[in-house]
Write an enzyme that holds these catalytic residues in place. Structure first.
Site, PDB file in Angstrom:
ATOM      1  N   CYS A  26       0.649  -7.710  33.236  1.00 35.65           N
ATOM      2  CA  CYS A  26       1.838  -8.458  32.810  1.00 35.65           C
ATOM      3  C   CYS A  26       2.005  -9.773  33.546  1.00 35.65           C
ATOM      4  O   CYS A  26       2.374 -10.781  32.948  1.00 35.65           O
ATOM      5  CB  CYS A  26       3.093  -7.599  32.965  1.00 35.65           C
ATOM      6  SG  CYS A  26       3.451  -7.076  34.639  1.00 35.65           S
ATOM      7  N   GLU A  75       8.829   0.273  41.275  1.00 36.08           N
ATOM      8  CA  GLU A  75       9.084  -1.175  41.257  1.00 36.08           C
ATOM      9  C   GLU A  75      10.569  -1.450  41.081  1.00 36.08           C
ATOM     10  O   GLU A  75      10.985  -2.253  40.250  1.00 36.08           O
ATOM     11  CB  GLU A  75       8.272  -1.796  40.115  1.00 36.08           C
ATOM     12  CG  GLU A  75       6.819  -1.321  40.161  1.00 36.08           C
ATOM     13  CD  GLU A  75       6.046  -1.481  38.859  1.00 36.08           C
ATOM     14  OE1 GLU A  75       6.576  -2.117  37.940  1.00 36.08           O
ATOM     15  OE2 GLU A  75       4.929  -0.969  38.776  1.00 36.08           O
TER      16      GLU A  75
END
Lengths: 646, 646
Positions: free
Chosen positions: A410, A314
């Site tokens: 998240c 990411e």
């Protein structure tokens, strides 16, 4: 350096045709839905176990920890979201629920102040032994933010005291007196400590935040040393060949000039760096923030205000590397980018920061959540072909449909807290001025001189460029209104009480109106004609392509409004972009259409994969919808960057 | 079904302006270089330990196994390559070396015939307990191929007997009498067993090969069952969520209609299926082979004859999913595709198979090896931007420069054995005919009727389309010469002894010449004008793009012959492709040039990543070189699919 103040959330009331649907989602759907999830009350959703973990840690129940090492942060972000909501919409029941959960957190807090259910339940002896992956400081930071938000919303300080006890432990544990060189593997506690310092005035927290930042990049690298310890226990397999740039610890922060590593970690850190730069009047650190900001927005950011070009880890990759169909572009990273940009705007009073904050909020943050508030994107691609988003490829992270909940959860609570705190993004205040950053219909008030000045903003932005601002004050007072003029606005007219202002004065991209404020009506006309956007030709993926934007909104093609094989469309940029409001479509939205043509399949010999056949085109009208609304109907292709007939 | 025969390698002598450099590389560089590597005599190259492993297994030395679980196969492929070389270029020293290494293999062979150094050294009790990953049968297959090749080259049968002992063990171990349902996790032993059957006539090997194939896809899946056993020991972390399609065991082979999973495994299996179909006269199985072939070449193959669209698990993905810059396109997979195609051509006598075999050989197989024979590509992308081929992204498998040797070293020895056996690809023979598949200057001979007919082929193909074939026979004999007319040839003229043949007869895409053979000269003129190629518009990645080919050769842009930012070039397909032979460039090659333009960076506001600026172009001449030669000079960008000015 004197930064602009945020206006307390309770002093900003939003009622806006574009945003209301999202704010209602937060209050009516997201907060109760997420509470049910935290309590494992929903079927067909990945188990959270979050509240259960706290009950086990508090020895109110028995059982094993379940979830990710950072599972606690879901609860923190939920409390933070609820707090922002309570600031605007008081709700006794909801407040009671939070009070109870704060009691639960207190019960799970250890003697010495420590809060983290993963380590408390699994093995207390491992506390702070794996900072690289342990996320204890990350969760701590989110709880500190939650405590501050709850205090600001309700005035209740119990949670603040709980978090101070933990903050004190952290300051002790990571004190140079203890010869500690540790710092978090996922930045966030620096933001939390800074907020705790803001409400308590305890400079120790400020200093600890600064210390954590300054330690990054020290040699030998803390995380590499940590891994050598015999008791080190790896949590995430994929980090076994740990690259220190992943957590921005490859260089001392003041030597960092390019955005590297995991995008969320990066922008959370840069946000904290901006806090510290302002607090310490640290021009050098501020210039590092500027350099990192510029590196992102000039070379490493998608048109949608998203970041993180690589699906693996990411992460940021390299300048101008912006693939559209295998990027990560995490919702949380755009939230972090908005947090960073808001701080930079407060410090530098330059509208360019909000050009990006607005881009991130209107596009990627909203793309992260479904119209019904019950499913979410982590990953926000700019081009999707569902057929190739399949497991065990380099596109398996790209999901063509939003997911109900995630194992690593998240993004959904982060969206909730961001939307619930939207009021904090609209205005800034100074002694003698109000700054208008975003064009969201709302009311606010602020003290100018010694007068309370009320401001009401009314607009149908981003679909219309007309904005009315009504000021009122009991007595006249000299003050300024700064209006952000976005970079995409070609023509801007401003009138005060119907009198056109011939020569507008600008300050850092804001139009500055000096007024004797009492009861004025300011009318602002932005030209928001939809426009064709191209990328810098160094962005290889976008050469020969255009995107369509209206104001801050990026538009996209969806298969269901067009036909399959969207990359075969060529848009005719010499034709007009026409727009019409379709009240039926997607809950009501401005649809854009344009002429173009499509390279057609018909006539191609099916069994030939490669041949000398010439391309054949059919004329087509292309129908575009706002990017944040994609993926709310049938699963299908989506495309932002369209080929241009050149 | 009667398949065409291959002509023994020793009866094919190649002396060709295009191929000689590669064949010399094999003999002079690759074989000695790889021998040094197998013996760990080179510095700056990853340790092989291959010979050492055999010495340890043979108890001639002590130590631990080192290398991959399939390390043995490097030696097998090396022996196979050497054997092909010896068939054409006898070399006593080299033959002695092979004899010694065969003695070593024999010494490492266990009592019961088992050969595998990994399990012999590490833990004999684990033999055949992890077929999913263990690669014992894979290595066995490569040794069987090597033994057959060595026997055919030298007439020595010791190695055949060694491998028969192992083959017998395999037949016992995997016999239905033993209630075994096992089959290899990486197909290859089926090919080896079939070859062993061909030279020994032992039908047991044929039956075992068929059995291995027929067992795939049986429910419950063998590999899933295997994983449940308490003694199962995982070798490859990345296979822990094993997907049975990875090894083509998701369905019985006769129900497979699309090419799935790991590309090398797939094409090795399809090759074996073709062998079995022909041996058993199994039309049903043959039609499965046809369907799989068509699925690959009509929907899942790159223009360069490479396969495997995903870098993760080196696998096929979905129809028309052919990304150019993050594909795997393994050299070994193209070798396997050529092996499969050659078998299909032998059976079906249709030139379409060789259109693909030729494409794979001329482009991807050759791309796999550097001009100096000392560095190699596993991965053969069609677009490279070195800046973003960085670790920990979805492009980290793509290397912008060839690597000296690999930890997993399958490709280099596979290239060696393929080049060394190039003679096997050129011709097929029947009782009354010779089939010419490839246009490579060479001499061969075959019995037609009862006459030995010599055939000499002379050409500068692929750079020139003129091919001369000289036939000679002591006495006149009626026979046929089948000339493959490639699919890309637009005009084809054939004359015999100077007399033009007005009406060419075709059979399965081969031009059939019926002759009374004695001393004839056949002149063939193919129009090999370079051409613009487009992909089926369903290949999203290639829409609006063209590639340039000359004959079977794909051409590409390299940064050093042009300028950086190759995707900014637009080729003008209405202009002529001009070609010239440059004897200085890359050891002598045909260079192609074309007019076009480039979207330029100059004038773009550097700090703007996105804006309404219109694209600006400069006229440019584009210079293209053959794809197999890319990456032999400075590291830089490379591009096959160029934008077309439409």
């Amino acid at each position: 350096m004197k930064k602009l103040n945020m206006i307390p959330l309770k002093n900003v009331r939003i009622s806006d045709p574009f945003w209301d649907r999202y704010l209602e989602l937060v209050k009516d759907i997201l907060i109760p839905y997420q509470w049910d999830i935290l309590n494992d009350r929903l079927e067909n959703v990945e188990t959270s176990h979050c509240i259960k973990n706290f009950k086990i840690a508090a020895e109110k129940e028995t059982g094993e920890f379940y979830g990710a090492v950072f599972q606690d942060s879901d609860l923190a972000k939920w409390i933070e979201a609820v707090s922002y909501s309570l600031a605007v919409h008081p709700d006794e029941d909801l407040e009671n629920t939070v009070d109870e959960v704060i009691d639960l957190i207190e019960a799970a807090q250890q003697e010495d102040g420590y809060i983290n259910t993963y380590f408390t339940i699994k093995d207390k002896s491992l506390r702070f032994t794996n900072l690289q992956e342990g996320h204890e400081l990350y969760c701590a930071g989110h709880f500190m933010e939650a405590a501050v938000a709850y205090y600001r919303a309700t005035g209740k300080d119990k949670f603040i005291h709980i978090m101070q006890r933990f903050a004190d432990l952290i300051c002790d544990e990571f004190s140079p007196l203890k010869n500690s060189k540790g710092y978090p593997g996922h930045q966030e506690v620096e933001i939390g400590l800074f907020k705790l310092y803001e409400v308590t005035g305890e400079t120790r927290y400020l200093e600890q935040a600064k210390m954590f930042l300054d330690r990054r990049g020290e040699q030998p690298n803390y995380f590499m040393e940590e891994m050598k310890r015999p008791d080190f226990k790896r949590i995430f397999d994929e980090l076994k060949d740990y690259d220190v740039s992943y957590s921005q610890s490859h260089l001392p922060i003041r030597e960092q000039k390019t955005a590297e590593g995991h995008a969320v970690r990066a922008v959370y850190m840069y946000s904290a760096m901006a806090d510290i730069a302002a607090a310490y009047n640290d021009e050098e650190l501020l210039s590092v923030c500027e350099a990192l900001w510029n590196n992102i927005v000039e070379r490493r950011m998608y048109i949608s205000g998203s970041i993180g070009s690589s699906g693996l880890l990411e992460r940021f990759t390299t300048d101008y590397d912006l693939p559209n169909n295998c990027n990560y572009s995490e919702t949380c990273a755009s939230i972090g980018l908005a947090l960073f940009g808001r701080r930079m705007a407060q410090i530098e009073k330059n509208s360019k920061y909000y050009d990006v904050v607005e881009r991130a909020l209107y596009n990627t943050v909203l793309s992260g959540i479904a119209a019904d508030g019950k499913s979410f994107f982590y990953v926000n691609p700019l081009e999707v072909w569902p057929d190739n988003c399949i497991p065990r490829t380099s596109k398996e992270h790209v999901k063509p449909t939003r997911q109900p909940w995630f194992g690593v959860a998240c993004c959904p609570p982060n969206i909730a807290r961001t939307l619930a705190s939207l009021g904090e993004y609209i205005y800034f205040a100074e002694n003698n001025a109000i700054w208008v950053n975003l064009f969201i219909s709302s009311k606010t008030k602020s003290i100018i001189g010694n007068q309370e000045v009320s401001l009401e903003l009314k607009t149908k932005f981003p679909y219309e460029g007309y904005i009315r601002i009504e000021l009122s004050s009991e007595a006249a007072v000299n003050g300024k209104i700064y209006l952000r003029v976005p970079d995409y606005v070609k023509g801007c007219r401003v009138s005060v009480d119907g009198r056109n202002i011939e020569t507008l004065k600008y300050s850092g991209g804001y139009c500055a109106l000096e007024l004797e404020i009492q009861n004025q009506t300011i009318d602002i006309y932005f030209d928001l004609t939809p426009r064709f956007i191209r990328a810098n030709p160094l962005v290889k993926e976008d050469i020969g392509k255009v995107a369509v934007m209206k104001g801050p909104l990026v538009y996209c093609l969806e298969e269901m409004d067009n036909e399959a094989n969207l990359p075969a469309y060529y848009i005719d940029t010499s034709s007009e972009l026409s727009e019409h409001y379709d009240s039926e479509m997607l809950g009501g939205t401005m649809v854009i259409q344009c002429e173009g043509r499509k390279m057609i399949q018909e006539g191609w010999e099916a069994e030939k994969l490669y041949s000398e056949q010439k391309p054949v085109f059919n004329k087509k009208v292309l129908t575009l919808i706002p990017y944040p609304y994609w993926g709310n109907r049938k699963t299908g292709e989506m495309l932002v960057w369209m080929k241009e007939s050149i």
